[in-house]
Motif scaffolding. Structure first.
Motif, short mmCIF file in Angstrom:
data_model
loop_
_atom_site.label_atom_id
_atom_site.label_comp_id
_atom_site.label_asym_id
_atom_site.label_seq_id
_atom_site.Cartn_x
_atom_site.Cartn_y
_atom_site.Cartn_z
N GLN A 153 0.83 -1.20 0.00
CA GLN A 153 0.00 0.00 0.00
C GLN A 153 0.86 1.25 0.00
OE1 GLN A 153 -2.84 -0.17 3.18
NE2 GLN A 153 -4.14 1.42 2.33
N VAL A 154 0.40 2.28 -0.71
CA VAL A 154 1.06 3.58 -0.74
C VAL A 154 0.00 4.64 -0.46
CG1 VAL A 154 2.26 5.28 -2.16
CG2 VAL A 154 2.86 2.85 -2.36
N ARG A 171 12.13 -2.03 -3.55
CA ARG A 171 13.16 -2.01 -4.60
C ARG A 171 13.41 -0.58 -5.06
NH1 ARG A 171 12.79 -5.85 -9.80
NH2 ARG A 171 13.57 -7.34 -8.29
N GLY A 172 12.36 0.22 -5.09
CA GLY A 172 12.51 1.59 -5.52
C GLY A 172 11.28 2.40 -5.19
N LEU A 173 11.46 3.72 -4.99
CA LEU A 173 10.36 4.64 -4.71
C LEU A 173 10.42 5.71 -5.79
CD1 LEU A 173 9.21 7.39 -3.32
CD2 LEU A 173 8.13 5.26 -2.55
N ALA A 219 5.04 6.21 -6.14
CA ALA A 219 4.82 4.79 -6.40
C ALA A 219 5.96 3.98 -5.80
CB ALA A 219 4.74 4.53 -7.91
N ALA A 220 5.63 2.80 -5.31
CA ALA A 220 6.63 1.92 -4.72
C ALA A 220 6.72 0.62 -5.51
CB ALA A 220 6.28 1.62 -3.27
N VAL A 240 3.13 -0.07 -7.21
CA VAL A 240 1.96 0.34 -6.45
C VAL A 240 1.95 1.87 -6.32
CG1 VAL A 240 0.72 0.12 -4.29
CG2 VAL A 240 2.06 -1.81 -5.16
N PHE A 241 0.91 2.49 -6.84
CA PHE A 241 0.81 3.95 -6.84
C PHE A 241 -0.06 4.45 -5.69
CE2 PHE A 241 2.63 6.00 -10.58
CZ PHE A 241 2.95 4.93 -11.38
#
Lengths: 113, 111
Positions: B3-4, B31-33, B89-90, B100-101
């Motif tokens: 969740q974001v 892994r990344g934002l 987003a993640a 995931v936005f």
């Protein structure tokens, strides 16, 4: 360098019909992802293609499908349209399957009546 | 479930009034934002990627920072042309690898 292009930009369809959307990625980009954007749900991942293979899929019904061609161009198909499918459909391309630094197209605005 | 959450949903600033947008994430490893800017009727425009806690990136009046649970987008002395919706987003590590936005923060900068 040309950006991601999507056609058509706007589309009006009737419930029960089917629709095909097209996406041309940035030259050299082999990964194409599709997203659905609505005011209520925001951006939701549909699926990703790399080298003509679907690599990942989101939580959408089987009515949503896609494919990628050898030139990396991609199409998305929605069959048996429902009113709730009205949304902005966005395509994004990147160099690899990892979704780092995705570049989005302008989207296709689909309205289902 | 990954969740974001972005806050606030909307923000109105006067030109020159600095502020920050928040992005809280709950994902199975990060892994990344990513931060994107979206103008009305257009697709999101890539701004930054952050990979590890403590990392910072800057671009003009924008600076993105990352901690283990959230990311901030700092806007210094904003101008009316900074008005847009900012999306975070993640990308979770391993597994489904779905991006995931969050639902975005709509920023309006008044002259």
């Amino acid at each position: 360098k040309a950006g991601v292009t999507q056609t058509p930009r706007y589309l009006i369809k009737t419930r029960g019909q089917q629709v095909t959307l097209s996406c041309s990625p940035i030259s050299g980009h082999r990964s194409v992802s599709w997203y659905q954007q609505t005011p209520g749900q925001g951006l939701q991942f549909l699926f990703e293609y790399f080298s003509e293979t679907q690599r990942n899929k989101g939580n959408f019904p089987g009515r949503f499908s896609g494919r990628q061609f050898s030139n990396s161009r991609s199409e998305m198909n929605v069959s048996t349209l429902e009113l709730g499918d009205s949304a902005l459909y966005l395509c994004a391309s990147s160099l690899r399957t990892s979704r780092r630094e995705q570049y989005f197209g302008p989207g296709t605005r689909l309205t289902v009546t | 479930e990954d969740q974001v959450t972005q806050s606030p949903e909307a923000l109105r600033l006067q030109e020159g009034e600095s502020s920050s947008l928040n992005c809280s994430y709950t994902v199975s490893g990060l892994r990344g934002l990513f931060w994107y800017r979206q103008d009305p009727g257009k697709g999101p425009e890539f701004l930054f990627t952050l990979y590890s806690a403590g990392e910072e990136k800057e671009k003009e009046r924008l600076k993105a920072t990352l901690t283990k649970k959230e990311s901030f987008l700092h806007i210094t002395a904003p101008k009316p042309e900074d008005s847009a919706t900012y999306l975070c987003a993640a990308e979770p590590q391993g597994g489904s690898e779905k991006l995931v936005f969050g639902k975005g923060t709509k920023l309006t900068v008044n002259p």
